[in-house]
Write an enzyme that holds these catalytic residues in place. Structure first.
Site, PDB file in Angstrom:
ATOM      1  N   ARG A 214     -12.733  13.542   5.242  1.00 15.57           N
ATOM      2  CA  ARG A 214     -12.032  14.301   4.205  1.00 15.57           C
ATOM      3  C   ARG A 214     -12.498  13.825   2.827  1.00 15.57           C
ATOM      4  NH1 ARG A 214      -8.347  13.059   8.261  1.00 15.57           N
ATOM      5  NH2 ARG A 214      -7.442  14.894   9.305  1.00 15.57           N
ATOM      6  N   LYS A 241      -4.897  10.578   6.705  1.00 17.13           N
ATOM      7  CA  LYS A 241      -3.852  11.601   6.708  1.00 17.13           C
ATOM      8  C   LYS A 241      -2.900  11.401   7.874  1.00 17.13           C
ATOM      9  CE  LYS A 241      -3.222  16.615   6.820  1.00 17.13           C
ATOM     10  NZ  LYS A 241      -3.904  17.937   6.831  1.00 17.13           N
ATOM     11  N   HIS A 304     -14.493  20.009   1.236  1.00 16.61           N
ATOM     12  CA  HIS A 304     -13.842  19.905   2.538  1.00 16.61           C
ATOM     13  C   HIS A 304     -14.617  20.687   3.601  1.00 16.61           C
ATOM     14  CE1 HIS A 304     -10.547  19.603   5.435  1.00 16.61           C
ATOM     15  NE2 HIS A 304      -9.928  18.809   4.601  1.00 16.61           N
ATOM     16  N   ARG A 307     -16.692  19.394   6.806  1.00 17.13           N
ATOM     17  CA  ARG A 307     -16.033  19.143   8.084  1.00 17.13           C
ATOM     18  C   ARG A 307     -16.124  20.386   8.980  1.00 17.13           C
ATOM     19  NH1 ARG A 307     -12.332  15.207   8.640  1.00 17.13           N
ATOM     20  NH2 ARG A 307     -10.656  16.540   9.424  1.00 17.13           N
ATOM     21  N   HIS A 330      -8.603  14.191  14.014  1.00 15.20           N
ATOM     22  CA  HIS A 330      -7.474  15.060  14.318  1.00 15.20           C
ATOM     23  C   HIS A 330      -6.656  14.362  15.387  1.00 15.20           C
ATOM     24  CE1 HIS A 330      -9.739  18.893  12.846  1.00 15.20           C
ATOM     25  NE2 HIS A 330      -9.188  18.202  11.864  1.00 15.20           N
ATOM     26  N   TYR A 340      -6.373   5.950  24.085  1.00 17.01           N
ATOM     27  CA  TYR A 340      -7.477   5.985  25.059  1.00 17.01           C
ATOM     28  C   TYR A 340      -8.724   6.596  24.427  1.00 17.01           C
ATOM     29  CZ  TYR A 340     -10.194   7.353  29.165  1.00 17.01           C
ATOM     30  OH  TYR A 340     -11.196   7.534  30.073  1.00 17.01           O
TER      31      TYR A 340
END
Length: 376
Positions: A214, A241, A304, A307, A330, A340
């Site tokens: 970001r 974030k 942005h 991404r 995310h 994991y």
């Protein structure tokens, strides 16, 4: 009989006090300390307290009730909610701005238990009338979380914003503009490498497509987080974030850019310091301004958007969605799966990030349609 006098305790402070009786019991009320409270001020406060006593009201109890009421205003509870939230600095700043600019002037002074759906709707309709549809939606959400906090702490019975869902127009969903066609992406990459502005911003422009973090995460990068020998950038949780630490594998191309930049800014805290002071990172608009200077408007490419570019092309090339989403930070909804993935996908992400950088290099050098070499 009610009397006022000055008291000088052992600390040396000079305090104004008011003695009175209520229901047959002797009471004392503090009127403030001199010189902050002058003699004239103390007399005025004494007279106000005497009127209450004459009406059969305890001035001390009246003062406490006023303080309790002040503590239950929407503003007091909103600020309490903000203080308790573990928010990234940029997110906290946005919340404060929204409250101060649009919400508190309308709802701040009201006791939270007295605020109705009509009160909130009036504020939202005012924003809607000005065309601030996205702001209105954010304001409703923020008012709602403050009310939920008040409900959870037993200071109001419910959240009136629940009744307002769908009451105002919703803005059309817009995505960050991004270039996803390989040939146009090659043009963009050549433009980025030809940028003739400041060296710090030029380096950020070259790195943005390689790292696809970001924009705020990129500008806030610190040298203490980067290990060039290990080719990793570990972003701490408080900067992310989703409030979880994040590892960015550095391709050989990214390491080369950073080593060159380290010679200029490596003695300071920030990788991309402000040109005005090394104690702050570069402006949040620096990369966007550079894109505009290169001729890319907001409908074509955004900071942005790097991404989205990476996500689109990596998915098209068949990379596993879990690996891409992990690299984009995310967050998974399942905490166990989240931990994991963080542990198991790093080798795959290292290979993916190097293959991605090689792919961008080929596009920049003028290849028409570059076969994406998947590394395992």
């Amino acid at each position: 009989m009610a009397t006022a006098y000055a008291s000088v305790p052992p600390t040396g402070a000079r305090l104004w006090r008011f003695r009175y009786r209520h229901n047959g019991n002797a009471r004392m009320l503090s009127l403030g300390a001199w010189p902050a409270v002058t003699l004239a001020d103390a007399r005025q406060r004494r007279d106000e307290a005497r009127k209450l006593v004459a009406q059969g009201i305890d001035p001390s109890a009246a003062r406490k009730a006023t303080k309790d009421a002040d503590a239950l205003t929407f503003e007091a509870i909103a600020r309490e909610w903000l203080e308790r939230r573990d928010l990234a600095p940029a997110t906290a700043k946005k919340h404060h701005w929204l409250l101060e600019r649009h919400v508190l002037p309308v709802l701040g002074a009201k006791p939270i238990s007295s605020i109705t759906a009509a009160d909130v709707l009036g504020m939202l309709q005012g924003l809607e009338a000005r065309g601030l549809l996205e702001t209105a939606g954010r304001a409703r959400s923020q008012v709602s979380v403050v009310f939920r906090h008040a409900v959870a702490t037993l200071r109001t019975p419910g959240d009136p914003t629940v009744a307002l869902r769908g009451a105002i127009k919703t803005p059309k969903v817009t995505h960050h503009a991004a270039i996803t066609e390989p040939l146009k992406l090659g043009d963009l990459l050549r433009a980025l490498h030809a940028y003739r502005g400041g060296f710090v911003v030029a380096s950020a422009l070259k790195l943005a497509p390689l790292l696809f973090v970001r924009p705020g995460e990129l500008r806030d990068a610190e040298w203490s987080e980067i290990d060039l020998d290990a080719a990793t950038w570990c972003i701490p949780a408080h900067k992310m974030k989703m409030r979880a630490s994040h590892i960015v594998p550095l391709s050989s191309q990214a390491v080369a850019i950073l080593r060159e930049l380290q010679a200029l800014t490596g003695r300071g805290q920030y990788v991309f310091p402000s040109p005005r002071t090394s104690g702050r990172p570069m402006s949040e608009n620096a990369v966007t301004a550079a894109l505009r200077a290169l001729g890319y408007d907001g409908d074509t490419m955004t900071a942005h958007g790097f991404r989205s570019t990476a996500s689109t092309l990596l998915h098209e090339q068949g990379y596993p969605s879990d690996v891409i989403e992990r690299q984009l930070a995310h967050k998974e909804g399942n905490a166990v799966k989240d931990a994991y993935d963080r542990a198991q996908h790093l080798p795959e992400r290292i290979a993916m990030m190097q293959a991605w950088s090689d792919y961008l290099d080929a596009l920049r050098k003028g290849a028409d349609v570059v076969p994406f070499k998947r590394r395992r």
